[in-house]
Design an enzyme around this catalytic site. Structure first.
Site, PDB file in Angstrom:
ATOM      1  N   ASP A  66       0.809  -1.216   0.000  1.00 26.13           N
ATOM      2  CA  ASP A  66       0.000   0.000   0.000  1.00 26.13           C
ATOM      3  C   ASP A  66       0.842   1.265   0.000  1.00 26.13           C
ATOM      4  OD1 ASP A  66       0.903  -0.560   2.545  1.00 26.13           O
ATOM      5  OD2 ASP A  66      -1.065  -0.898   3.404  1.00 26.13           O
ATOM      6  N   ASN A 135      -8.146  -2.502  13.803  1.00 24.79           N
ATOM      7  CA  ASN A 135      -9.509  -2.789  13.328  1.00 24.79           C
ATOM      8  C   ASN A 135      -9.540  -4.017  12.418  1.00 24.79           C
ATOM      9  OD1 ASN A 135      -8.344  -1.895  11.011  1.00 24.79           O
ATOM     10  ND2 ASN A 135      -9.693  -0.137  10.693  1.00 24.79           N
TER      11      ASN A 135
END
Ligand code: F6R
Length: 258
Positions: A66, A135
């Site tokens: 990313d 998360n």
């Protein structure tokens, strides 16, 4: 079964050895690489292995997961700069072999398609390294991401931006968008090694253990991968049932010269 190490140093040794073995067995391997605090000691140990054993990395290829949108490669918080600092300054960076998503590509959608197809044209990823966000994100695949996603642009979760603000100067905003390999790209890797360290990740691992496979906890998709290892330190594993944890102490400590 989770592989549980006493501390970050022993994890770094283990993962560095796994990377080195992969490269030794197949020098032209394609690695999937992650950034973040978790990987810093791993890359430091891997570079030690490269130096100590004169490992041939000249044919190695890699794809990073990313990059923030809007950060140029020379921005100190870009993942391109992170990789340069932690790996490529020593390993050598050849843009034909080492790939990082371009966070400044004008045609975002076209670029995303190009990045995923470059992975497949390279023959796919042999070994994918992953960290995990609190998360449950892997890469920047935030909760709710489709399992069949390929490289795409994401809006970062508020929690991810808060967590990652520790890498940015005070008052500097964490970008709101990023480009990430998708979950399908990640799941296509032949082998996956996910690393989590520190007490802050313990509830995330506990949720993973309890959870079924659901987009709400993106890394739960790894339960469907045939060759995945989940490598934890004692703090990250602290909320997991003991019978699900394989303690890794003496067995993996590398022989260190005195
Ligand atoms: C970064 C990446 C992210 C991180 C995750 C954990 O390339 O893929 O999924 O692995 O945010 O980050 P750290 O290691 O900083 O806790």
């Amino acid at each position: 079964m989770y592989l549980v190490f006493p501390d970050v140093a022993t994890i770094a040794d283990f993962v560095a050895d796994a990377l080195a073995s992969q490269v030794r067995a197949r020098p032209e391997s394609v690695l999937g690489l992650a950034t973040g605090g978790t990987m810093e000691p791993v890359y430091a140990r891997f570079l030690e292995r490269v130096r100590q054993t004169r490992l041939d990395v000249s044919r190695l290829r890699s794809f990073n997961l990313d990059e923030y949108i809007g950060l140029t490669p020379d921005h100190p918080q870009s993942y391109a700069a992170y990789m340069k600092q932690h790996l490529f300054d020593v390993l050598g960076f050849d843009p034909l072999r080492h790939h990082l998503p371009d966070g400044c590509a004008p045609d975002e959608d076209g670029y995303c398609r190009h990045y995923s197809s470059a992975i497949y044209q390279a023959g796919g990823i042999d070994l994918q390294l992953l960290g995990v966000g609190r998360n449950g994100h892997i890469g920047f695949n935030e909760p709710g991401t489709a399992f069949d996603s390929t490289t795409h642009v994401v809006s970062l979760d508020e929690r991810t931006r808060i967590d990652n603000s520790r890498f940015f100067a005070e008052g500097e905003l964490v970008p709101g968008r990023a480009i990430t390999m998708g979950l399908r790209d990640i799941m296509s890797a032949r082998e996956i090694l996910l690393v989590a360290t520190g007490a802050a990740k313990a509830p995330t691992l506990a949720a993973f253990h309890r959870s079924g496979v659901t987009p709400e906890l993106p890394f739960s998709v790894l339960k469907q991968h045939p060759r995945v290892r989940i490598v934890l330190d004692a703090e990250a594993a602290r909320l997991l049932p003991a019978q699900a944890c394989q303690p890794m102490v003496q067995a993996v400590l590398p022989a260190r010269s005195a």
